[in-house]
Design an enzyme around this catalytic site. Structure first.
Site, PDB file in Angstrom:
ATOM      1  N   HIS A 145       0.833  -1.223   0.000  1.00  0.00           N
ATOM      2  CA  HIS A 145       0.000   0.000   0.000  1.00  0.00           C
ATOM      3  C   HIS A 145       0.867   1.272   0.000  1.00  0.00           C
ATOM      4  O   HIS A 145       0.959   2.009   0.974  1.00  0.00           O
ATOM      5  CB  HIS A 145      -1.032   0.021   1.117  1.00  0.00           C
ATOM      6  CG  HIS A 145      -0.623  -0.435   2.477  1.00  0.00           C
ATOM      7  ND1 HIS A 145       0.468   0.072   3.155  1.00  0.00           N
ATOM      8  CD2 HIS A 145      -1.177  -1.350   3.299  1.00  0.00           C
ATOM      9  CE1 HIS A 145       0.551  -0.504   4.334  1.00  0.00           C
ATOM     10  NE2 HIS A 145      -0.432  -1.385   4.441  1.00  0.00           N
ATOM     11  N   ASN A 191       1.058   4.703   2.121  1.00  0.00           N
ATOM     12  CA  ASN A 191       0.349   4.524   3.383  1.00  0.00           C
ATOM     13  C   ASN A 191       1.196   3.706   4.344  1.00  0.00           C
ATOM     14  O   ASN A 191       1.831   2.728   3.943  1.00  0.00           O
ATOM     15  CB  ASN A 191      -1.000   3.845   3.156  1.00  0.00           C
ATOM     16  CG  ASN A 191      -1.926   4.693   2.301  1.00  0.00           C
ATOM     17  OD1 ASN A 191      -2.300   4.310   1.199  1.00  0.00           O
ATOM     18  ND2 ASN A 191      -2.281   5.864   2.800  1.00  0.00           N
ATOM     19  N   ASP A 211      -9.340   3.845  -3.039  1.00  0.00           N
ATOM     20  CA  ASP A 211     -10.682   4.034  -2.483  1.00  0.00           C
ATOM     21  C   ASP A 211     -11.044   5.502  -2.310  1.00  0.00           C
ATOM     22  O   ASP A 211     -12.145   5.822  -1.830  1.00  0.00           O
ATOM     23  CB  ASP A 211     -10.804   3.306  -1.140  1.00  0.00           C
ATOM     24  CG  ASP A 211      -9.858   3.838  -0.070  1.00  0.00           C
ATOM     25  OD1 ASP A 211      -8.965   4.647  -0.400  1.00  0.00           O
ATOM     26  OD2 ASP A 211     -10.002   3.435   1.104  1.00  0.00           O
ATOM     27  N   ASP A 271      -7.093  -4.064   0.311  1.00  0.00           N
ATOM     28  CA  ASP A 271      -6.783  -4.025   1.745  1.00  0.00           C
ATOM     29  C   ASP A 271      -8.092  -4.046   2.539  1.00  0.00           C
ATOM     30  O   ASP A 271      -8.217  -3.411   3.588  1.00  0.00           O
ATOM     31  CB  ASP A 271      -5.955  -2.789   2.091  1.00  0.00           C
ATOM     32  CG  ASP A 271      -5.240  -2.911   3.438  1.00  0.00           C
ATOM     33  OD1 ASP A 271      -5.239  -4.011   4.028  1.00  0.00           O
ATOM     34  OD2 ASP A 271      -4.703  -1.895   3.922  1.00  0.00           O
TER      35      ASP A 271
END
Length: 394
Positions: free
Chosen positions: A221, A224, A252, A278
């Site tokens: 990710h 992040n 998202d 995720d």
């Protein structure tokens, strides 16, 4: 011989949509091409699907998901995981890695055992392609939603215990470069054929590069739970952007701004970005309180955060929604973003000889999308595992 005939669809072949018919035999694509004026008919023993007005694309592969539809991978039973596979199929996913968040030794072994059992029993739904261990060799400073007391230094013997219990099913692991022993661990795991991702990290540039040189192939990710780029200290972000490894991205609209998604695609190239969900057990369910491994999570307006301190804890994203978001955020054509969910994860997992694209001889993992890019039909291993608007149980 099991046969399936898909007629009149706009099929994604070699980067462009072409109207062809697909014949599937015994789980593989046996032929591609127009059958002619009688293309609406199939073999007497085969099932016919009319895909007129639909886009036919490879099945989605999610390499990073912790659950959905009320199922948490860490605590799930084999029956729960079979249910989860059916739910994922409804989102267009035909293959997924069961991602285990850092947990105790005993609970991790239990989760591994349930995943093995589910994979052995699976008859319908998205295929369980293996296991992703997210930790436990992760940085405390960038732990994200991980429980700090469970994080530890690199330990090859511990991984070997898990891999033995998994009978080799651990295909992917996330580690932090700065954790003691990790650069050496990366080299050993890569030599064993395990795909290593770097994440949950504040590692400096040189340490990250050493892990990439030792065989790390992906970044978990990206942006992040990761120290961000600085012009004087590029760190892990600079290293993963500069090099040729894959980069996961959670599309998202919360984890990454659309502009960052466009920047990532422009920097890495569309062949090196992998869209992941995720997702957690709250995916597909109303706002409320849920679990992510041993952590309590509150979901509000679809945003999942730890009850303890408000740290974002996974997502409520599906692969189908990720695709629609990618088209909207990137401004690119559908055929340009489909590989982020198909060919790219297949390439990372070294499954691209059979999965991730539509070709004669390849696995018949397919998704039919309507004009709004909603999932109409999902086919995994040549079997119809989801059809919208039908009461039939696949």
């Amino acid at each position: 011989m099991e046969e399936l005939f898909i007629a009149n669809g706009e099929v994604l072949l070699n980067g462009r949509f072409t109207t062809v018919d697909i014949t599937v035999r015994n789980g593989r694509i046996s032929s591609l091409g127009r059958i002619g004026s009688n293309s609406g008919s199939s073999s007497p023993n085969g099932l016919r699907l009319d895909a007129a007005g639909k886009k036919v694309v490879p099945g989605f592969i999610d390499i990073h998901t912790h659950g959905g539809n009320g199922v948490d991978v860490n605590s799930a039973s084999a029956a729960d995981l079979l249910q989860l596979s059916r739910y994922f199929a409804a989102q267009g996913t035909t293959g997924w890695l069961a991602s285990i968040v850092t947990d105790s030794y005993e609970k991790t072994l239990r989760a591994i055992g349930q995943i093995r059992q589910a994979r052995a029993e699976l008859k319908s739904g998205a295929q369980i392609l293996g296991i992703h261990l997210e930790g436990p060799f992760l940085s405390r400073e960038y732990k994200g939603s991980m429980q700090e007391t469970l994080l530890r230094e690199a330990d090859l013997s511990l991984f070997a215990d898990y891999q033995k219990a998994a009978a080799g099913l651990i295909k992917y692991i996330t580690v932090s470069p700065e954790v003691a022993g990790v650069p050496e661990l990366v080299k050993e795991l890569a030599a064993r054929g395990v795909i290593v991702a770097l994440g949950h990290s504040g590692a400096d540039y040189a340490t990250t590069l050493s892990c990439i040189e030792n065989g790390a192939a992906s970044a978990t990710h990206t942006f992040n739970a990761m120290k961000l780029l600085h012009q004087h200290a590029p760190g892990i972000c600079g290293a993963v952007l500069e090099t040729d490894i894959f980069c996961e991205a959670i599309c998202d609209g919360r984890h990454l701004h659309p502009g960052i998604i466009r920047l990532l695609l422009k920097t890495k190239g569309s062949a090196k970005v992998i869209a992941v969900t995720d997702s957690i057990m709250a995916t597909g369910l109303p706002d409320g309180f849920y679990k992510l491994g041993g952590s309590s999570v509150k979901v509000s307006a679809g945003d999942a955060r730890l009850v303890e301190d408000g740290t974002r804890a996974g997502s409520t994203l599906t692969t189908a929604k990720a695709l629609r978001n990618l088209v909207a955020y990137s401004g690119r054509k559908l055929e340009e973003v489909i590989p982020l969910l198909t060919a790219n994860p297949a390439a990372l997992l070294k499954l691209d000889s059979s999965k991730g694209s539509i070709r004669e001889g390849g696995d018949a993992d397919l998704v039919l999308l309507d004009q709004c890019l909603e999932v109409d039909t999902t086919i995994a291993g040549g079997k119809v595992v989801f059809r919208r608007g039908t009461l039939e149980s696949f």
